[in-house]
Design a protein around this motif. Structure first.
Motif, short mmCIF file in Angstrom:
data_model
loop_
_atom_site.label_atom_id
_atom_site.label_comp_id
_atom_site.label_asym_id
_atom_site.label_seq_id
_atom_site.Cartn_x
_atom_site.Cartn_y
_atom_site.Cartn_z
N ILE A 86 -8.45 -10.19 -1.70
CA ILE A 86 -8.12 -10.30 -3.12
C ILE A 86 -6.83 -9.55 -3.41
O ILE A 86 -6.60 -8.46 -2.86
CB ILE A 86 -9.27 -9.72 -3.98
CG1 ILE A 86 -10.50 -10.62 -3.83
CG2 ILE A 86 -8.87 -9.64 -5.45
CD1 ILE A 86 -11.69 -10.20 -4.63
N GLU A 131 -2.35 -0.14 -13.33
CA GLU A 131 -3.47 -1.07 -13.47
C GLU A 131 -4.18 -1.26 -12.12
O GLU A 131 -5.41 -1.26 -12.04
CB GLU A 131 -2.92 -2.40 -13.95
CG GLU A 131 -3.82 -3.16 -14.91
CD GLU A 131 -3.14 -4.41 -15.40
OE1 GLU A 131 -3.84 -5.39 -15.62
OE2 GLU A 131 -1.89 -4.42 -15.54
N VAL A 132 -3.37 -1.42 -11.08
CA VAL A 132 -3.93 -1.61 -9.74
C VAL A 132 -4.67 -0.35 -9.30
O VAL A 132 -5.74 -0.40 -8.72
CB VAL A 132 -2.82 -1.98 -8.74
CG1 VAL A 132 -3.38 -2.08 -7.34
CG2 VAL A 132 -2.17 -3.29 -9.14
N ILE A 136 2.23 1.90 -3.42
CA ILE A 136 1.22 2.44 -4.34
C ILE A 136 0.98 3.92 -4.05
O ILE A 136 0.92 4.75 -4.96
CB ILE A 136 -0.10 1.65 -4.22
CG1 ILE A 136 0.10 0.24 -4.78
CG2 ILE A 136 -1.22 2.36 -4.96
CD1 ILE A 136 -1.12 -0.62 -4.69
N GLU A 140 -11.62 2.57 -10.12
CA GLU A 140 -12.72 2.31 -11.06
C GLU A 140 -14.06 2.73 -10.49
O GLU A 140 -14.84 3.43 -11.12
CB GLU A 140 -12.73 0.82 -11.39
CG GLU A 140 -13.60 0.44 -12.57
CD GLU A 140 -13.66 -1.06 -12.72
OE1 GLU A 140 -14.56 -1.53 -13.40
OE2 GLU A 140 -12.80 -1.76 -12.12
N GLU A 141 -14.30 2.27 -9.27
CA GLU A 141 -15.57 2.62 -8.65
C GLU A 141 -15.36 3.21 -7.26
O GLU A 141 -16.31 3.47 -6.55
CB GLU A 141 -16.46 1.38 -8.54
CG GLU A 141 -16.90 0.85 -9.89
CD GLU A 141 -17.96 -0.20 -9.74
OE1 GLU A 141 -17.58 -1.34 -9.44
OE2 GLU A 141 -19.14 0.09 -9.92
N GLY A 142 -14.10 3.41 -6.93
CA GLY A 142 -13.81 3.96 -5.61
C GLY A 142 -14.11 2.96 -4.52
O GLY A 142 -14.36 1.78 -4.79
N LEU A 143 -14.10 3.41 -3.30
CA LEU A 143 -14.34 2.50 -2.19
C LEU A 143 -15.82 2.23 -1.98
O LEU A 143 -16.22 1.23 -1.44
CB LEU A 143 -13.73 3.06 -0.91
CG LEU A 143 -12.23 2.88 -0.83
CD1 LEU A 143 -11.68 3.50 0.45
CD2 LEU A 143 -11.88 1.40 -0.86
N LEU A 170 -7.94 -0.20 -10.95
CA LEU A 170 -8.84 -1.17 -10.33
C LEU A 170 -9.48 -0.56 -9.08
O LEU A 170 -10.68 -0.69 -8.84
CB LEU A 170 -8.02 -2.40 -9.95
CG LEU A 170 -8.68 -3.76 -10.06
CD1 LEU A 170 -9.19 -3.96 -11.46
CD2 LEU A 170 -7.65 -4.83 -9.72
N LEU A 171 -8.65 0.14 -8.31
CA LEU A 171 -9.13 0.74 -7.08
C LEU A 171 -9.98 1.97 -7.39
O LEU A 171 -10.97 2.24 -6.72
CB LEU A 171 -7.96 1.14 -6.19
CG LEU A 171 -7.16 -0.02 -5.60
CD1 LEU A 171 -5.92 0.51 -4.90
CD2 LEU A 171 -8.01 -0.79 -4.62
N PRO A 226 -18.66 1.67 -4.25
CA PRO A 226 -19.10 1.53 -5.64
C PRO A 226 -20.59 1.78 -5.76
O PRO A 226 -21.35 1.53 -4.85
CB PRO A 226 -18.78 0.08 -5.97
CG PRO A 226 -18.07 -0.48 -4.77
CD PRO A 226 -18.40 0.39 -3.62
N GLY A 227 -21.00 2.27 -6.88
CA GLY A 227 -22.42 2.50 -7.03
C GLY A 227 -22.81 2.13 -8.43
O GLY A 227 -23.63 2.62 -9.06
N THR A 236 0.83 -1.21 0.00
CA THR A 236 0.00 0.00 0.00
C THR A 236 0.87 1.25 0.00
O THR A 236 0.59 2.22 -0.71
CB THR A 236 -0.92 0.01 1.24
OG1 THR A 236 -1.50 -1.28 1.38
CG2 THR A 236 -2.02 1.03 1.08
#
Lengths: 253, 92
Positions: free
Chosen positions: B69, B79-80, B32, B86-89, B83-84, B91-92, B29
């Motif tokens: 995961i 890419e990672v 990143i 994409e919809e945030g923490l 992925l994180l 997701p909606g 973490t």
């Protein structure tokens, strides 16, 4: 929050989102099963696509290799004829080709890896889909809302997680393949335009032309010399042959 | 505990390995957050190796959600992040 937890939340949220939208979980199970079969079909097609691209790459690598071999041979030929400049030219072109070849090989390796991964993923998905079908029928048969709900939820997030995973793998393989295809198209174009000369040797590049010109002109010289020699050796003999009748004529007289 | 490595499938890892994994995950973490590609690669490889070593692959027909995961071994830093992000923490 840790990365592992964050990723898990994303995947689980997707699954529960899909489940929440449904009125009756039993319908969701059937609908989800349909989706899974579609996904499985897509993955199989993906594997075939990647394999096709890999084969095409193999073919191009072989063509370029032939071209490089031909250039090396031409280089030798030119050198034996004392044309160092031509040899240098051939070697320069060959090193360019070798760069291309190295790139193609690394692409090939990565595509091969993607294909393997996708194949494993497709097998795994197949197993999960089969397991889901069995579970789905059992759940439908024993459906009593509250109790089944949790079990459905579990089966559902299990399978949807797998599908997300395989979906990601598919996407990566597709990206790799389309990159490769763009590249393969470019090489085809270069081969067609003659910038990378045709490996089949039907069209002549300038090194070949120069070499042929040289070998034909040296061939002409050789032929000429041979003819001269024949003529030179033949002329006295005809004289000798024409001479003997003279004494004969003298005899007649 | 079930841990998924994206692209590789699920692994059944003993719970007592969790502390070790958490530490490795923290390093990941941090890498990143600081956009450090080299550190990210090293941390991810160590973490995945540990999971593979400590865990046994789950059967292919097991229908269980993973508790944790992890990104694929050849995943790129961006890419990672995608992925994180994409919809945030939430997701909606």
């Amino acid at each position: 929050m840790s990365l592992m937890k964050r990723l898990t939340m994303i995947f689980r949220a997707k699954a529960s989102n899909a489940l929440d939208r449904a009125e009756d979980p039993r319908e969701t199970l059937d609908y989800s099963y349909q989706k899974q079969l579609e996904m499985l079909h897509k993955v199989r097609r993906g594997v075939a696509d990647v394999a096709t691209s890999r084969k095409r790459l193999e073919l191009q690598t072989r063509q370029l290799q032939q071209q490089a071999d031909k250039l090396e041979q031409q280089g030798r030929q030119a050198l034996s004829l004392g044309r160092e400049d031509l040899t240098r030219e051939a070697l320069v072109r060959r090193s360019g080709l070798q760069q291309q070849l190295a790139d193609l090989r690394s692409q090939y390796d990565s595509l091969n890896e993607q294909e393997q991964k996708l194949m494993v993923a497709s097998q795994r998905l197949q197993a999960k889909v089969d397991a889901f079908r069995t579970r789905k029928e059992t759940l439908k048969a024993t459906y009593t809302a509250a109790e089944a709900q949790t079990k459905i939820g579990e089966a559902f997030s299990g399978i949807s997680e797998e599908m997300s995973d395989v979906g990601l793998a598919m996407q990566r393989a597709e990206d790799k393949t389309s990159q490769m295809q763009a590249r393969a198209g470019a090489i085809d174009e270069l081969l067609a335009s003659g910038a990378l000369t045709d490996a089949t040797g039907t069209a002549k590049d300038d090194i070949t032309a120069e070499l042929e010109r040289m070998s034909s002109s040296s061939g002409v010289e050789l032929e000429l010399a041979r003819m001269k020699q024949e003529l030179g050796a033949g002329a006295p003999r005809t004289q000798i042959e024409t001479n003997p009748p003279a004494p004969g004529q003298g005899d007649d007289a | 505990m079930i841990i998924r490595i994206l692209g590789e499938g699920q692994f059944d890892v003993a719970d007592d390995a969790l502390d070790e994994l958490n530490e490795l995950d923290n390093a990941l973490t941090r890498a990143i957050d600081s956009d450090d590609d080299v550190a990210f690669r090293a941390a991810l490889t160590t973490l995945l190796d540990t999971v593979r070593q400590r865990g046994a692959p789950a059967p292919a027909d097991a229908l269980v959600p993973s508790q944790l995961i992890l990104p694929a071994a050849d995943a790129h830093l961006d890419e990672v992040k995608d992925l994180l992000g994409e919809e945030g923490l939430i997701p909606g």
